[in-house]
Write a protein that holds these residues in place. Sequence first.
Motif, PDB file in Angstrom:
ATOM      1  N   ASN A 125       8.742 -20.551 -30.000  1.00 53.74           N
ATOM      2  CA  ASN A 125       7.623 -21.492 -29.803  1.00 53.74           C
ATOM      3  C   ASN A 125       7.714 -22.735 -30.687  1.00 53.74           C
ATOM      4  O   ASN A 125       8.229 -22.676 -31.808  1.00 53.74           O
ATOM      5  N   SER A 196       4.677 -13.762 -17.990  1.00 57.33           N
ATOM      6  CA  SER A 196       5.130 -12.454 -17.504  1.00 57.33           C
ATOM      7  C   SER A 196       3.966 -11.575 -17.050  1.00 57.33           C
ATOM      8  O   SER A 196       4.168 -10.593 -16.345  1.00 57.33           O
ATOM      9  N   TYR A 245       8.373 -11.156  -9.891  1.00 60.25           N
ATOM     10  CA  TYR A 245       9.616 -11.391  -9.153  1.00 60.25           C
ATOM     11  C   TYR A 245      10.776 -11.343 -10.127  1.00 60.25           C
ATOM     12  O   TYR A 245      10.667 -11.888 -11.241  1.00 60.25           O
ATOM     13  N   ALA A 264       7.064 -20.193 -24.010  1.00 63.78           N
ATOM     14  CA  ALA A 264       8.363 -20.779 -24.348  1.00 63.78           C
ATOM     15  C   ALA A 264       9.470 -20.293 -23.419  1.00 63.78           C
ATOM     16  O   ALA A 264      10.391 -21.057 -23.089  1.00 63.78           O
ATOM     17  N   GLY A 265       9.372 -19.035 -22.974  1.00 58.61           N
ATOM     18  CA  GLY A 265      10.421 -18.484 -22.111  1.00 58.61           C
ATOM     19  C   GLY A 265      10.493 -19.248 -20.796  1.00 58.61           C
ATOM     20  O   GLY A 265      11.565 -19.719 -20.377  1.00 58.61           O
ATOM     21  N   THR A 266       9.358 -19.412 -20.150  1.00 57.89           N
ATOM     22  CA  THR A 266       9.342 -20.111 -18.860  1.00 57.89           C
ATOM     23  C   THR A 266       9.773 -21.570 -19.036  1.00 57.89           C
ATOM     24  O   THR A 266      10.550 -22.100 -18.231  1.00 57.89           O
ATOM     25  N   GLU A 269      13.423 -21.863 -19.188  1.00 57.03           N
ATOM     26  CA  GLU A 269      14.043 -21.647 -17.874  1.00 57.03           C
ATOM     27  C   GLU A 269      13.853 -22.867 -16.962  1.00 57.03           C
ATOM     28  O   GLU A 269      14.748 -23.217 -16.180  1.00 57.03           O
ATOM     29  N   HIS A 289      -0.841 -22.107 -29.212  1.00 54.57           N
ATOM     30  CA  HIS A 289       0.572 -22.483 -29.355  1.00 54.57           C
ATOM     31  C   HIS A 289       1.198 -22.983 -28.053  1.00 54.57           C
ATOM     32  O   HIS A 289       2.143 -23.756 -28.078  1.00 54.57           O
ATOM     33  N   GLN A 290       0.639 -22.558 -26.891  1.00 53.60           N
ATOM     34  CA  GLN A 290       1.256 -23.029 -25.634  1.00 53.60           C
ATOM     35  C   GLN A 290       1.085 -24.544 -25.456  1.00 53.60           C
ATOM     36  O   GLN A 290       1.918 -25.192 -24.837  1.00 53.60           O
TER      37      GLN A 290
HETATM   38  C1  LIG Z   1      -0.015 -15.247 -23.263  1.00 61.12           C
HETATM   39  C2  LIG Z   1       0.973 -15.468 -24.354  1.00 61.12           C
HETATM   40  O1  LIG Z   1       0.610 -15.563 -25.506  1.00 61.12           O
HETATM   41  N1  LIG Z   1       2.271 -15.552 -23.943  1.00 61.12           N
HETATM   42  C3  LIG Z   1       3.336 -15.724 -24.914  1.00 61.12           C
HETATM   43  C4  LIG Z   1       4.495 -14.736 -24.619  1.00 61.12           C
HETATM   44  O2  LIG Z   1       5.160 -14.958 -23.421  1.00 61.12           O
HETATM   45  P1  LIG Z   1       4.935 -14.647 -21.881  1.00 61.12           P
HETATM   46  O3  LIG Z   1       5.723 -13.510 -21.457  1.00 61.12           O
HETATM   47  O4  LIG Z   1       3.480 -14.633 -21.569  1.00 61.12           O
HETATM   48  O5  LIG Z   1       5.491 -16.014 -21.224  1.00 61.12           O
HETATM   49  P2  LIG Z   1       6.886 -16.742 -21.234  1.00 61.12           P
HETATM   50  O6  LIG Z   1       6.688 -17.898 -20.346  1.00 61.12           O
HETATM   51  O7  LIG Z   1       7.393 -17.048 -22.595  1.00 61.12           O
HETATM   52  O8  LIG Z   1       7.907 -15.695 -20.575  1.00 61.12           O
HETATM   53  C5  LIG Z   1       7.730 -15.164 -19.321  1.00 61.12           C
HETATM   54  C6  LIG Z   1       9.036 -14.585 -18.890  1.00 61.12           C
HETATM   55  O9  LIG Z   1       8.809 -13.664 -17.851  1.00 61.12           O
HETATM   56  C7  LIG Z   1       9.648 -14.015 -16.746  1.00 61.12           C
HETATM   57  N2  LIG Z   1       9.006 -13.624 -15.490  1.00 61.12           N
HETATM   58  C8  LIG Z   1       7.723 -13.994 -15.254  1.00 61.12           C
HETATM   59  C9  LIG Z   1       7.123 -13.640 -14.083  1.00 61.12           C
HETATM   60  C10 LIG Z   1       7.879 -12.926 -13.107  1.00 61.12           C
HETATM   61  O10 LIG Z   1       7.423 -12.584 -12.026  1.00 61.12           O
HETATM   62  N3  LIG Z   1       9.169 -12.613 -13.392  1.00 61.12           N
HETATM   63  C11 LIG Z   1       9.758 -12.935 -14.572  1.00 61.12           C
HETATM   64  O11 LIG Z   1      10.940 -12.611 -14.796  1.00 61.12           O
HETATM   65  C12 LIG Z   1       9.846 -15.501 -16.848  1.00 61.12           C
HETATM   66  O12 LIG Z   1      10.963 -15.888 -16.084  1.00 61.12           O
HETATM   67  C13 LIG Z   1       9.995 -15.657 -18.372  1.00 61.12           C
HETATM   68  O13 LIG Z   1      11.296 -15.330 -18.790  1.00 61.12           O
HETATM   69  O14 LIG Z   1       5.530 -14.970 -25.605  1.00 61.12           O
HETATM   70  C14 LIG Z   1       6.095 -16.292 -25.590  1.00 61.12           C
HETATM   71  C15 LIG Z   1       7.201 -16.309 -26.640  1.00 61.12           C
HETATM   72  O15 LIG Z   1       6.685 -16.074 -27.898  1.00 61.12           O
HETATM   73  C16 LIG Z   1       4.998 -17.331 -25.851  1.00 61.12           C
HETATM   74  O16 LIG Z   1       5.521 -18.633 -25.773  1.00 61.12           O
HETATM   75  C17 LIG Z   1       3.877 -17.152 -24.832  1.00 61.12           C
HETATM   76  O17 LIG Z   1       2.858 -18.096 -25.082  1.00 61.12           O
END
Ligand SMILES: CC(=O)N[C@H]1[C@@H](OP(=O)(O)OP(=O)(O)OC[C@H]2O[C@@H](n3ccc(=O)[nH]c3=O)[C@H](O)[C@@H]2O)O[C@H](CO)[C@@H](O)[C@@H]1O
Length: 369
Positions: A125, A196, A245, A264-266, A269, A289-290
């Motif tokens: 983050n 996620s 998905y 941060a993950g999304t 990507e 933090h977002q």
């Molecule tokens: C609500 C919260 O506090 N969320 C935190 C959480 O991540 P959180 O998991 O909520 O969100 P992120 O966007 O960081 O990551 C989501 C991940 O899940 C994957 N995905 C999502 C949906 C789906 O159907 N399939 C799939 O594979 C995405 O591709 C991505 O890799 O930790 C991150 C890293 O510390 C923080 O930046 C986020 O703010």
Amino acid sequence: MRPPTLPRLLIAASGTGGHLFPAIATAEQLADYQIEWLGVPDRLETKLVSDRYRLHTVKVGGFQQKLGLGTLKTLLGLMGSVFKVRKLLREGQFSGVFTTGGYIAGPALFAARSLGLPVILHESNALPGKVTRLFAPWCSTVALGFESATKYLKNAKTICVGTPVRSQFRSAPDPTALKDLAISKEAPLIVVVGGSQGAVALNQLVRQCAPAWFEAGAWVVHITGESDPDLRGLAHPHYRALPFYHNMAALFQRANLAISRAGAGTLTELAVTHTPSILIPYPFAAEDHQTYNATVFANAGAAILFRQSELTPDMLQNSVLTLLKERMRLDQMAERAAALAVIDSAEQTAQLVRDSLAPRSATMSKPGL
Ligand SMILES: CC(=O)N[C@H]1[C@@H](OP(=O)(O)OP(=O)(O)OC[C@H]2O[C@@H](n3ccc(=O)[nH]c3=O)[C@H](O)[C@@H]2O)O[C@H](CO)[C@@H](O)[C@@H]1O
């Protein structure tokens, strides 16, 4: 002759995709280590990790704001977890720990440092989490997803490497991917994703706006999360709603625009797949933090940032309609997103792990020791 045993690494990553996927991506680059995992019972790691790595679990939780019986219980729980991890590290002869932060990092770090083992922490983050800020000075190296996080970690050894993404994001697009969704090959595609776990408030907004986007010829793939009470709230031939998905790489590669929370993950990507986005940070995320993450993308021109409290369905609907008409603007946003990508982040992070663990592994493998 018995093959030499590989040095052992414990990865402590738990809870959300945002913590687990960067750790998995790094683990995929560390075939020269025997990896075991530390997580929490009943969290996402039991689904995502346990078939590939031996998973050990400890109970950890966050401290409440007010001091009281709850704080004491959490503290005792933390101490119990530290002892458990210490025993695991010692008996398993691990060379060190790699963690992506969050609550699980606490006991892992205490236990490892009390045994003199190195800890490498990755913080994805732009505003590092509390656990990272507290423990960073004790880590051998703190790898960062965003350069701007450096200023919060002045007493630590930091290095910016971006955030590791899964291998699906680093291979050539698969022309047969997304067949299961049966979406038009030519129509503009909007992908909606709320991290996620999904985002109910975002889902409700999108369902109100989407009919106008369909009118304009767009299709929508909507990742709703598992806990949306209104999963079947919208039906249209151009609309696909899914709780989760697995092939996010193909989806983002195909998308003309993403509407997303700002984990941060999304964001990483979206950069790697050059996807323009509208970002609506989760307003209740720790220390907001977002919004810090989203601001980096908005300032770079890769995304448009809306605060949920100020955003009306009309605003979202019209912004998307305007963007769909302005192909050049979308192309420019895609270029700006691409400029933020660090493609080899997983390799760089894995190398930092090797560098931090190397002296100890070398000592341990000397004959006679
Ligand atoms: C609500 C919260 O506090 N969320 C935190 C959480 O991540 P959180 O998991 O909520 O969100 P992120 O966007 O960081 O990551 C989501 C991940 O899940 C994957 N995905 C999502 C949906 C789906 O159907 N399939 C799939 O594979 C995405 O591709 C991505 O890799 O930790 C991150 C890293 O510390 C923080 O930046 C986020 O703010």
